[in-house]
Write an enzyme that holds these catalytic residues in place. Structure first.
Site, short mmCIF file in Angstrom:
data_model
loop_
_atom_site.label_atom_id
_atom_site.label_comp_id
_atom_site.label_asym_id
_atom_site.label_seq_id
_atom_site.Cartn_x
_atom_site.Cartn_y
_atom_site.Cartn_z
N ASP A 6 0.90 -1.19 -0.02
CA ASP A 6 0.00 -0.02 0.15
C ASP A 6 0.89 1.36 0.00
O ASP A 6 1.54 1.65 1.06
CB ASP A 6 -1.02 0.02 1.04
CG ASP A 6 -1.97 1.30 1.19
OD1 ASP A 6 -2.06 2.01 0.28
OD2 ASP A 6 -2.17 1.30 2.27
N GLY A 8 1.59 5.06 -0.16
CA GLY A 8 1.00 6.21 -0.01
C GLY A 8 2.18 7.38 -0.26
O GLY A 8 3.27 7.20 -0.31
N ASN A 9 1.76 8.74 0.07
CA ASN A 9 2.49 9.81 -0.26
C ASN A 9 3.54 9.93 0.94
O ASN A 9 4.60 10.39 0.53
CB ASN A 9 1.74 11.25 -0.48
CG ASN A 9 0.87 11.12 -1.50
OD1 ASN A 9 1.29 11.28 -2.69
ND2 ASN A 9 -0.47 11.34 -1.13
N GLY A 109 -8.44 8.14 -5.99
CA GLY A 109 -7.07 7.07 -5.38
C GLY A 109 -7.49 5.92 -5.27
O GLY A 109 -8.70 5.64 -4.81
N ASP A 111 -6.40 4.09 -2.83
CA ASP A 111 -6.60 3.86 -1.77
C ASP A 111 -8.00 4.11 -1.11
O ASP A 111 -8.67 3.49 -0.17
CB ASP A 111 -5.66 4.84 -0.72
CG ASP A 111 -5.71 6.17 -1.01
OD1 ASP A 111 -6.33 6.43 -2.13
OD2 ASP A 111 -5.28 7.17 -0.32
N ASP A 131 -10.84 9.14 5.82
CA ASP A 131 -9.48 8.44 5.63
C ASP A 131 -8.45 9.53 6.11
O ASP A 131 -8.33 10.47 5.44
CB ASP A 131 -9.20 7.85 4.30
CG ASP A 131 -7.82 7.07 4.22
OD1 ASP A 131 -6.95 7.33 5.29
OD2 ASP A 131 -7.71 6.42 3.25
#
Length: 263
Positions: A6, A8-9, A109, A111, A131
């Site tokens: 996963d 993410g930024n 996104g 996610d 989120d």
């Protein structure tokens, strides 16, 4: 065994499932400069320490909100089991039970899609997912498994860091719940503005999205559930009743579900 990445930024989560059990989870910093070989070199000793044999990884699935890191993690996956991973994105949405509007299929996104799919699969009712990540995102689902819309604000930590970076006289302080909104010093004043301010943002936006879901989709207000996920949801959960449930592993659980559906 099943492996999920996963991306993410801010952080990358790698999680290994054995059956229904989340056997091990790691979190490493997102770095656009790293190659696939470098990421693999970081992960290999973690797997070794956890006594997880690469040869037992049968399935790999990848979700990324950082497009530039999809390629490097395809390389990581090939190092692990010599297979290309399932990549969550518009190409597979039509095979899954949650629907995305055509106008948003390339914008939402992965996610957020994962979170929404997992919540819909569990509750089968209109929902709002909050989120708490680098961005604070709210995803609304109607009663027919359609993503009805999304709202995005800066994440709590993002706003916190921006305040310090752009003001000369505010020192770095702990991100904690203040005892009062009436700050008598800079520390409490900032905690009040950020933490209690975001409480108001979350409660106000959840209320507005519920009203709009009812108005635009015809669902019943009392049927809408609100689920929180992401690392910083723990900051607000103790001081708000906006959430019906909290699950920090929502995205990973969704990735496991998607892998079971597709692999």
């Amino acid at each position: 065994m099943f492996l999920a990445f996963d991306i993410g930024n801010t952080n990358i989560k790698a999680a290994v499932f054995e059956g229904d059990e989340l056997k091990k989870e790691w979190r490493i910093s997102t770095d656009l400069k790293r190659t696939g070989d470098e990421y693999f070199s970081l992960l290999r000793p973690l797997f070794r320490e956890a006594e997880i044999d690469f040869s037992k990884i049968e399935k790999i699935i990848l979700s990324s909100v950082v497009p530039a890191l999809i390629g490097p993690f395809v390389i990581v996956s090939q190092h692990i089991n010599n297979k290309k991973p399932v990549i969550i994105g518009p190409d597979i949405y039509s095979k899954l039970p949650l629907h995305v509007p055509e106008t948003a299929v390339h914008e939402i996104g992965t996610d957020l899609y994962c979170d929404a799919l997992e919540v819909w699969s569990r509750y089968k009712c209109p929902c709002i997912i909050a989120d708490f990540g680098t961005a604070l995102s709210f995803t609304a689902i109607d009663a027919n498994a359609n993503i009805a819309g999304v709202a995005i604000a800066p994440g709590i930590r993002t706003a916190f860091n921006s305040l310090f970076a752009n003001t000369a006289q505010i020192p770095a302080i702990p991100l904690e719940i203040p005892a009062t909104s009436l700050g008598k010093n800079t520390v409490v004043a900032v905690q009040s503005g950020i933490v209690l301010g975001y409480k108001g943002l979350v409660e106000g936006l959840v209320k507005q999205m519920k009203e709009d879901l009812v108005k635009e989709t015809g669902c019943k207000l009392e049927d809408i559930k609100v689920i929180a996920t992401g690392g910083l949801n723990s900051m607000l959960s103790p001081i708000t009743d906006a959430f019906d449930a909290v699950d920090k592993d929502l995205t990973l659980c969704a990735m496991k579900r998607i892998a079971e559906m597709l692999l």
